[in-house]
Scaffold this active site. Sequence first.
Site, PDB file in Angstrom:
ATOM      1  N   HIS A   1      25.315  16.529  10.732  1.00 14.55           N
ATOM      2  CA  HIS A   1      24.985  15.967  12.044  1.00 14.55           C
ATOM      3  C   HIS A   1      26.267  15.417  12.670  1.00 14.55           C
ATOM      4  CE1 HIS A   1      21.220  16.024   9.857  1.00 14.55           C
ATOM      5  NE2 HIS A   1      20.551  15.817  10.966  1.00 14.55           N
TER       6      HIS A   1
ATOM      7  N   HIS B   1      22.707  17.095  17.462  1.00 14.58           N
ATOM      8  CA  HIS B   1      22.055  16.229  16.476  1.00 14.58           C
ATOM      9  C   HIS B   1      22.131  16.782  15.071  1.00 14.58           C
ATOM     10  CE1 HIS B   1      18.952  14.046  14.308  1.00 14.58           C
ATOM     11  NE2 HIS B   1      18.860  13.191  15.296  1.00 14.58           N
TER      12      HIS B   1
ATOM     13  N   GLU C   1       3.591  -3.346   3.424  1.00 10.56           N
ATOM     14  CA  GLU C   1       3.929  -2.782   2.116  1.00 10.56           C
ATOM     15  C   GLU C   1       5.214  -1.959   2.134  1.00 10.56           C
ATOM     16  OE1 GLU C   1      -0.508  -3.488   2.037  1.00 10.56           O
ATOM     17  OE2 GLU C   1       0.902  -2.548   3.444  1.00 10.56           O
TER      18      GLU C   1
ATOM     19  N   HIS D   1     -10.498   1.235  -1.858  1.00  9.37           N
ATOM     20  CA  HIS D   1      -9.590   0.354  -2.594  1.00  9.37           C
ATOM     21  C   HIS D   1      -9.465   0.736  -4.070  1.00  9.37           C
ATOM     22  CE1 HIS D   1      -9.808  -1.996   0.997  1.00  9.37           C
ATOM     23  NE2 HIS D   1      -9.179  -3.042   0.482  1.00  9.37           N
TER      24      HIS D   1
END
Length: 751
Positions: A107, A344, A493, A556
Amino acid sequence: MLAYLSSTSGPSLRLSDFSNKHLCKTKRGSSLLVARGSFTPSTWERVVLGRRRFSGGSGSSLRVRATATAGVSLIKPKQTGDKFLDLCINTIRFLAVDAVEKANSGHPGAPMGQAPMAFTLWDKFLRFNPKNPDWVNRDRFVLSSGHGSMLLYALLYLYGYDRPTIEDIKSFCEFGSCATSHPENFLLPGVEVTTGPLGSGVAQAVGLAMAEAHLAAMFNTPEEKLVDHYTYFIMSDGCMQEGVTSEAASLGGHLGLGKLIGFFDDNKITFDGPTDLAFSEDIAKRFESYGWQVLAVEDGNCDIAAIEHAIAQARSDLTRPSLILVPTAIGFGSPQYANTRFAHGEPLGADEVRATRENLGWTYPPFEVPDEALKHFRRKIQEGARLEHEWTELFGRYKNKHPDQAALFERMVIRKEKSPGWEKALKDCAAKTGAMATRQVSGAMLNALASVMPEIIGGSADLAPSNNTLLKGFGDFSRHNYKAKNLRFGVREAAMTAITAGIKLHGTGLFPYCATFLIFTDYARGMLRLAALSEAGITFVTTHDSVGLGEDGPTHQPIEQLASLRAMPNLYMFRPCDANECAAGYALSIKHDDKVVLLALTRQKTNKLDTSSYDGALRGAYVVSDNSPSGAHPDVILIGTGSEVDVVMEAADQLRTNDGMKVRVVSMPCMELFEEQDAGYQESVFPSVVPRSRRVVCEAATSFGWSRYADHFVCIDRFGASGKGPDLMKFFGITPTNVVEKARGAVGKGL
């Protein structure tokens, strides 16, 4: 300037044949977007917004071929106006351009655009010692836009680090090179964290800044600031869009991390094209709402003074982190591809590299660094040595005045040695801990460690009471108390995992842990994988590890998580059955600074076995029960993990009493660890004379992955259900009765 349209079915047509439609740029024969207006050298230089086929009057598909007539020159981009500054900045740019071109991969655009801000930071502000990349009090720099890795490699080389060498840079992206496509901390000193997955660098930078704040609160005095450095990062549009950035930036602002300073490379281009394809929010307002100081530079391509002023302003506010908005041109200097997505993710091409050299006035051949520029860059070698020497003198004064704290600093931060009392603390805790849920055992272990390990710090993603991860009496880490040890990550998380890795990779001896329910490792997985790849030995505590958690239901209840985590390299998935094994899990993490250890713990109570073994668990699997006579082999082997060790122990008793079988029970808390043992030990646990056809595995999760050890499974290969834990265990057949039936069938078939 003439522009031609090449027809796939006929001769070339002049652009003038198409009424008032003109074409801006070409990309080695690619289709181009049509622009309206007068066709002049300035429109030739303007940004192309995309590519498109179109049809001529005959309906044939046309492509563009553009040619500049003799005597027409392109408008050159505005640089800083200072010849020497341009020399230094273009040195960085063309090392990146040449390396990407030689590799035919990479890049180039990001380093070309980011070079002015990176040069200003490294040259004027960043404190480091190139000849000692691990100097404790260095500033930390993170390139979150890791696809632009050649920017970092160019900086490290130019400023005098031993690696990468110019030969390393010439081997960019080649197999075995330390100059990899994305920065990898374990390959190259000076690369603080591994980046590549966008946003991960921002989150890890938050962790680095938290580590600095915590250590400063632990050790600094008003007179001696042993730990006093900044954490800087450069982020891209892609980083800005990833959710992990939002999670981490929100927490960083909440914590008031005033020594955290970021640069937003605002070039408004991502891989697909302009950012306005999918992104239009007000970045300044967003980060202001997070509690950040937001500063703006009008022109990041050439206004070095403005960049310098913004950094100084950011450094002067220690009450909150700062984000500097820096508008740049991706691929700056490229006549065709500046400000386009084509800069890019691919090399410019030989013709465009030549054109870019001409456009920026760069007369040097590939990989040549002007002597004048190199001399300027390399002055940092002496400067860095002086900075570290001054710090060493400061530490000497500190030792005289505070010998106990200095001894701790030397042991923990400099030598990175763990507290000598940690193993005794774990074993003592295990000895006095009875039957209880392993999450409760884990909580007791953490507090036992905290009593002897000042290096411990950690917390949970808003589940501390359920995860049992609170360290009693150690306070909550906050902008008002950086010395505290309980980290409150909130419901974040992914950021939690990356931040914990950042704390570990700060390289100052901290022992960080984080926690959530096992099911929610799915939210953390990308950053967990990055931590494992980075050799960041964090401790990841998970609870509610099976359908045994009960009423929260299938959303869960983990099923496939254990197997998928076991598949992750450089991670130990450890599922203990009781206190002795839980202690071993923590010991494993303390012993291995370079591997992630993930503990999978129960909500429900488990027994403490008389025959469980700390040492056996540290070998991954071991025999907890066997009624075979001396010299004889068992008829069947039952294998369990975690809470299911209780199940197979009860099944073994029934088989021995009712069927007269010789039964071996193996507890296998860590499959990966067992596979590292020598062949002799593995044979002692699973003798080859008892083949897989006479082995039964019981685990309240998918059977996937267990076929290497057994042919018979008491497992769960579907999603869970709502209900009380004991009822669900019975419904899914995780019972001694079912294990007994499987064992009887196995023996009947195996003999």
